[in-house]
Scaffold this motif. Structure first.
Motif: not given
Length: 463
Positions: A375-391
């Motif tokens: 949850k934290e990474v997308p909030v502070v990302s400078d230029h957009g981030v692709a999230l690879v997430l465990s189900r």
């Protein structure tokens, strides 16, 4: 005997908001902690936080009568605490709820387990007695996590007038796995939590698993209400903190270590067995092997901060993380490219710098109550981030639609997901990041806590 300064809102957790260390001159140095619970509690004025003394410095502070306003630290015997915390909470309950036992050889519930369980009971009773002493008539008490599963039941006997809530920050095991526990212990744990007016969880999945255990083993949940509160990231704090000078300084250092025109795959975790760091590294190795075009074009920035190093299985796991990272660097590294940048010393500012730099965030736990990194990474990302997430992360319920979702055990599929994330169109990545950030911050810590408090006060009267 109720304290003359009885509180209207009480929180109980193993770790409190402050810790103490003894300086060389014998004086005590205090340090404030962070996290969602600390932030959440700031929304309430008349409150008391009951916690355990965890270190020699903490115990010395209790003996000297040193304390912070609104905090009561319990000096539980160090051996009792070690048995309860390491022997039961972290080596049994954590393993059950995260489903990480190697079942051909463990667990073994023998006389030593029963001895440690008696310490877990004593530890929970110490908390319940302190809460009973400190709570005003009809006060609201919010008990936190698997360390204190027995507290609600004990406290209900001592103070039937109180509003009692229990919140689980971990997953809850499905009934078949939960029944690895000895029958009487499983019943005792469930009845302990059902001493609360309200039992709450991070996701509906974990709440449903708890209900299934209660239904199968006890015949139901009785008068206890079940709730779900998905703790979100603290957007205001993260965005402000991530723009401070020390974070900018670490970003420049990281950029230098990564190298110009290279993509970054970032992970930030404790070396907790459930975080699945080793399989993540194997997936990255598979990416480099199967997709040679990424060699010298991507760096895996892996921050793996040591956790629970007083337990040998955690020390061994931390060593394996280091070994696998070293082997990838030895196999694929070149003079100008280090494939894995592994850091094991905790540095929050550096973590925030990595969040801002990440092209891809890898969050692949075997099982996780929520996982706030996702949850934290997308909030502070400078230029957009692709999230690879465990189900298997609790965050999947809220973020899965805009993440690239993986089975945490499938290394080949995770490698393919990393490739997909690295090749995602910039506009698509930016749009997903906005939606991820909105979902991640839907229930910030203060509102998360107030929602629970309101729901507890609205519950039917005790008894």
């Amino acid at each position: 005997m109720v304290s003359e300064h009885a509180a209207q809102v009480l929180v109980a957790s193993n770790r409190g908001p402050v810790s103490y260390a003894r300086r060389e001159d014998g004086t005590l140095d205090s340090k404030r902690g962070g996290g969602g619970l600390v932030s959440g509690l700031s929304a309430v004025d008349d409150k008391l936080w009951v916690c355990a003394a965890l270190s020699d410095g903490d115990r010395e502070a209790v003996r000297r009568g040193v304390s912070e306003p609104g905090v009561r630290m319990l000096d539980i015997d160090a051996e009792v605490h070690a048995d309860a915390y390491n022997g039961i909470a972290n080596s049994v309950l954590w393993f059950v709820h995260h489903m990480i036992y190697q079942t051909p050889v463990e667990p073994v519930f023998d006389a030593e387990f029963r001895r440690q369980w008696a310490s877990y009971e004593a530890y929970n009773r110490a908390f319940a007695e302190a809460l009973a002493e400190e709570a005003a008539e009809g006060a609201a008490v919010l008990v936190q996590d698997y360390h204190l599963s027995l507290v609600p039941g004990i406290l209900r006997e001592l103070r039937p007038d109180l509003r009692i809530g229990h919140f689980s920050h971990t997953p809850w095991a499905p009934v078949d796995y939960f029944r690895l526990l000895p029958d009487d212990i499983g019943e005792q744990l469930l009845k302990g939590i059902l001493g609360a007016d309200r039992a709450a969880f991070l996701t509906r999945r974990w709440a449903d698993a708890f209900i299934s255990c209660c239904t199968e083993i006890l015949g139901g949940t009785g008068h206890t209400r079940i709730g779900v509160h998905g703790l979100g990231a603290d957007a205001d704090f993260l965005r402000r903190r991530s723009r401070e000078d020390d974070v900018d300084e670490r970003m420049e250092i990281l950029r230098g270590q990564v190298g110009a025109d290279r993509r970054t795959i970032v992970r930030v975790d404790r070396t907790e067995l459930s975080k699945n760091i080793v399989r993540g590294l194997h997936a990255y190795r598979a990416l480099l092997e199967e997709r040679p075009e990424w060699r010298e074009r991507v760096v895996h920035v892996a921050f793996a901060y040591p956790s629970r190093q007083d337990l040998s299985v955690y020390r061994d796991y931390t060593a394996e993380v280091q070994r696998v990272a070293d082997s990838i660097n030895a196999e694929y590294g070149t003079k100008g490219w280090t494939p894995v940048l592994l850091h094991v010393d905790d540095d929050f500012a550096r973590s925030l710098a990595a969040y801002r730099l990440a092209d891809v965030a890898l969050v692949n736990p075997i099982r996780d109550g929520m996982n706030l990194v996702a949850k934290e990474v997308p909030v502070v990302s400078d230029h957009g981030v692709a999230l690879v997430l465990s189900r298997e992360a609790g965050a999947y319920e809220e973020l899965g639609e805009d993440a690239i979702v993986v089975n945490p055990y499938d290394v080949s599929a995770t490698a393919a997901a990393l490739h997909e994330a690295l090749t995602m169109d910039a506009d698509e990545r930016g749009a997903r990041t906005k939606r991820l950030a909105a979902a991640a911050t839907a229930l910030p810590p203060q509102q998360w806590f107030l929602d629970q408090l309101d729901a507890l006060r609205d519950a039917p009267s005790p008894g």
